[in-house]
Scaffold this motif. Structure first.
Motif, PDB file in Angstrom:
ATOM      1  N   VAL A 232     -20.094 -74.541-124.707  1.00 23.78           N
ATOM      2  CA  VAL A 232     -20.254 -73.845-126.227  1.00 23.78           C
ATOM      3  C   VAL A 232     -19.576 -75.257-126.656  1.00 23.78           C
ATOM      4  N   GLY A 233     -20.085 -75.555-128.277  1.00 25.47           N
ATOM      5  CA  GLY A 233     -20.033 -76.532-129.115  1.00 25.47           C
ATOM      6  C   GLY A 233     -20.304 -78.340-128.518  1.00 25.47           C
ATOM      7  N   ASP A 234     -20.600 -78.096-127.543  1.00 23.64           N
ATOM      8  CA  ASP A 234     -20.965 -79.706-127.153  1.00 23.64           C
ATOM      9  C   ASP A 234     -22.292 -80.072-128.057  1.00 23.64           C
ATOM     10  N   LEU A 235     -22.575 -81.419-128.183  1.00 24.88           N
ATOM     11  CA  LEU A 235     -23.372 -81.989-129.628  1.00 24.88           C
ATOM     12  C   LEU A 235     -24.787 -81.528-128.712  1.00 24.88           C
ATOM     13  N   ALA A 236     -26.182 -81.529-129.669  1.00 25.28           N
ATOM     14  CA  ALA A 236     -27.657 -81.909-128.898  1.00 25.28           C
ATOM     15  C   ALA A 236     -27.864 -82.343-129.646  1.00 25.28           C
ATOM     16  N   GLU A 237     -29.334 -83.294-129.117  1.00 23.57           N
ATOM     17  CA  GLU A 237     -30.324 -83.657-129.489  1.00 23.57           C
ATOM     18  C   GLU A 237     -31.871 -83.028-129.927  1.00 23.57           C
ATOM     19  N   ILE A 238     -32.301 -83.172-130.515  1.00 22.18           N
ATOM     20  CA  ILE A 238     -33.585 -82.430-130.581  1.00 22.18           C
ATOM     21  C   ILE A 238     -34.981 -83.474-130.528  1.00 22.18           C
ATOM     22  N   PHE A 239     -36.060 -83.264-130.510  1.00 23.28           N
ATOM     23  CA  PHE A 239     -36.778 -84.171-130.651  1.00 23.28           C
ATOM     24  C   PHE A 239     -38.662 -83.505-129.629  1.00 23.28           C
ATOM     25  N   SER A 240     -39.528 -83.988-130.118  1.00 24.32           N
ATOM     26  CA  SER A 240     -40.759 -83.607-129.792  1.00 24.32           C
ATOM     27  C   SER A 240     -41.421 -84.785-130.620  1.00 24.32           C
ATOM     28  N   VAL A 252     -24.497 -76.389-129.503  1.00 18.82           N
ATOM     29  CA  VAL A 252     -24.645 -75.041-128.620  1.00 18.82           C
ATOM     30  C   VAL A 252     -23.523 -74.208-128.957  1.00 18.82           C
ATOM     31  N   VAL A 253     -24.002 -73.181-129.363  1.00 20.04           N
ATOM     32  CA  VAL A 253     -23.093 -72.167-129.838  1.00 20.04           C
ATOM     33  C   VAL A 253     -23.078 -70.843-128.769  1.00 20.04           C
ATOM     34  N   HIS A 254     -24.118 -70.556-127.320  1.00 16.18           N
ATOM     35  CA  HIS A 254     -24.307 -69.524-126.309  1.00 16.18           C
ATOM     36  C   HIS A 254     -24.737 -69.595-125.429  1.00 16.18           C
ATOM     37  N   ILE A 255     -24.476 -69.453-124.102  1.00 12.70           N
ATOM     38  CA  ILE A 255     -24.807 -70.252-122.755  1.00 12.70           C
ATOM     39  C   ILE A 255     -24.855 -68.510-122.051  1.00 12.70           C
ATOM     40  N   VAL A 300     -34.915 -81.587-125.480  1.00 14.30           N
ATOM     41  CA  VAL A 300     -33.316 -81.226-125.533  1.00 14.30           C
ATOM     42  C   VAL A 300     -32.443 -82.495-124.696  1.00 14.30           C
ATOM     43  N   ARG A 301     -31.854 -82.727-125.181  1.00 13.68           N
ATOM     44  CA  ARG A 301     -30.225 -83.604-124.474  1.00 13.68           C
ATOM     45  C   ARG A 301     -28.965 -82.407-125.584  1.00 13.68           C
ATOM     46  N   ILE A 302     -28.319 -82.356-124.225  1.00 14.42           N
ATOM     47  CA  ILE A 302     -27.266 -82.179-124.650  1.00 14.42           C
ATOM     48  C   ILE A 302     -25.736 -83.028-124.438  1.00 14.42           C
ATOM     49  N   ILE A 303     -25.066 -83.271-124.766  1.00 13.80           N
ATOM     50  CA  ILE A 303     -24.145 -84.522-124.802  1.00 13.80           C
ATOM     51  C   ILE A 303     -23.243 -83.676-124.195  1.00 13.80           C
ATOM     52  N   VAL A 304     -23.198 -84.595-123.397  1.00 13.83           N
ATOM     53  CA  VAL A 304     -21.775 -82.958-122.535  1.00 13.83           C
ATOM     54  C   VAL A 304     -21.203 -83.763-122.145  1.00 13.83           C
ATOM     55  N   LYS A 305     -19.725 -83.220-122.196  1.00 10.37           N
ATOM     56  CA  LYS A 305     -18.286 -84.229-121.967  1.00 10.37           C
ATOM     57  C   LYS A 305     -17.638 -84.511-121.151  1.00 10.37           C
ATOM     58  N   LYS A 306     -16.918 -85.818-120.532  1.00 12.17           N
ATOM     59  CA  LYS A 306     -16.590 -86.090-119.518  1.00 12.17           C
ATOM     60  C   LYS A 306     -15.859 -85.068-118.517  1.00 12.17           C
TER      61      LYS A 306
END
Length: 306
Positions: A232-240, A252-255, A300-306
């Motif tokens: 939760v808190g990860d940024l994401a890119e949306i495209f289509s 991301v606000v909920h898993i 969707v592309r979720i940018i995950v932390k290291k």
């Protein structure tokens, strides 16, 4: 200057700089959904028959408030007449109760007045013995009559209260029956689909679909093998393809806490299908760009932390 440039870019392209500082990204498929949605606004089956829309107060694209009357069903006029009749009966019952109780109170007061007048004569004028005996006898009779009149008043008040309660119950029942003919919006939002016109019966698809489009989300199906990387808190890119060349950001606000089979499938035949996924809910930063794309599939592309 370099730090200033990074701060400037961070304000304009937060997801891009986040990706620069990230070790990885999780790619998946998602579906655009509104903040809250009534998929099928149904109508009650009144009298065992299929509901027919008498008046339709909405159209596609219209914004409605919670509790607003969306449609009025056939038969509402009869239900309204029954409600008005019950309300009139309630008012008549209240008026009758007030009049009957007032009469009885006046009767008690009249008896009490005669008793007090006789008592004054006995106390102040000292009448002859024969007259005194007669007045004392009359006083005893008046006391019995006053007690009886008070008892009758108490019984009358209880009876009239019961009659009013019964009339009020009839009003409540008639109001509930009438309310069933008025279909109201359960949430505030936009009418995204209107499925009937006035005069038509309401089918399985319902009267309409209402969505709260003030906030928009993407429900991303993350493969179970990747979900441990997402937080939760990860940024994401949306495209289509539907969005053209633009990419839109979200967070991301909920898993979800449970695993299920995937329901969305990539157009790439080399991708796997029928895999286990966990839904990650992403709140979009620009909801207005997605209001007309509810249900659309996106990448969707979720940018995950290291």
């Amino acid at each position: 200057m370099k730090n200033f440039f990074r701060l400037f870019c961070l304000a304009l392209f937060p997801a891009a700089l986040y990706a620069e500082n990230s070790a990885d990204a999780v790619a998946c498929i998602g579906k655009i959904v509104p903040g809250a949605r009534i998929s099928k606004l149904a109508a009650p089956s009144l009298g065992g028959s299929q509901a027919i829309v008498e008046t339709l107060n909405i159209r596609k694209g219209m914004v409605v408030e919670k509790g607003e009357v969306v449609a009025v069903l056939r038969g509402a006029a009869r239900a309204k007449a029954a409600l008005l009749n019950s309300q009139a009966a309630l008012q008549a019952a209240k008026a009758e109760a007030d009049l009957s109780i007032l009469r009885q109170k006046n009767a008690v007061a009249e008896l009490r007045g005669v008793f007090d007048q006789n008592k004054k004569i006995l106390d102040e004028k000292d009448p002859p013995r024969r007259e005194r005996e007669q007045l004392n006898y009359e006083q005893e009779s008046l006391l019995r009559k006053i007690a009886q009149a008070k008892a009758e008043l108490d019984s009358l008040e209880k009876a009239q209260a019961a009659a009013i309660a019964q009339a009020q119950a009839a009003v409540d029942e008639a109001q509930a029956a009438f309310d069933e003919y008025e279909v109201r919006a359960p949430i505030s939002g936009e009418v995204v689909e209107s499925n009937v016109v006035a005069g038509e019966s309401v089918g399985m698809e319902g009267i309409c679909e209402i969505a709260d489009t003030s906030t928009m989300y993407v429900e991303a199906e993350v493969y179970i093998s990747d979900i441990s990387k997402v937080a939760v808190g990860d940024l994401a890119e949306i495209f289509s393809d539907a969005l053209g060349d633009a990419k839109f950001s979200g967070k991301v606000v909920h898993i979800s806490s449970y695993v299920k089979a995937n329901r969305l499938f990539s157009s790439d035949p080399s991708d796997y299908s029928n895999l286990k996924v966990v839904v990650a809910k992403i709140k979009m930063d620009s909801p207005d760009k997605f209001r007309n794309l509810i249900g659309s599939q996106v990448n969707v592309r979720i940018i995950v932390k290291k």
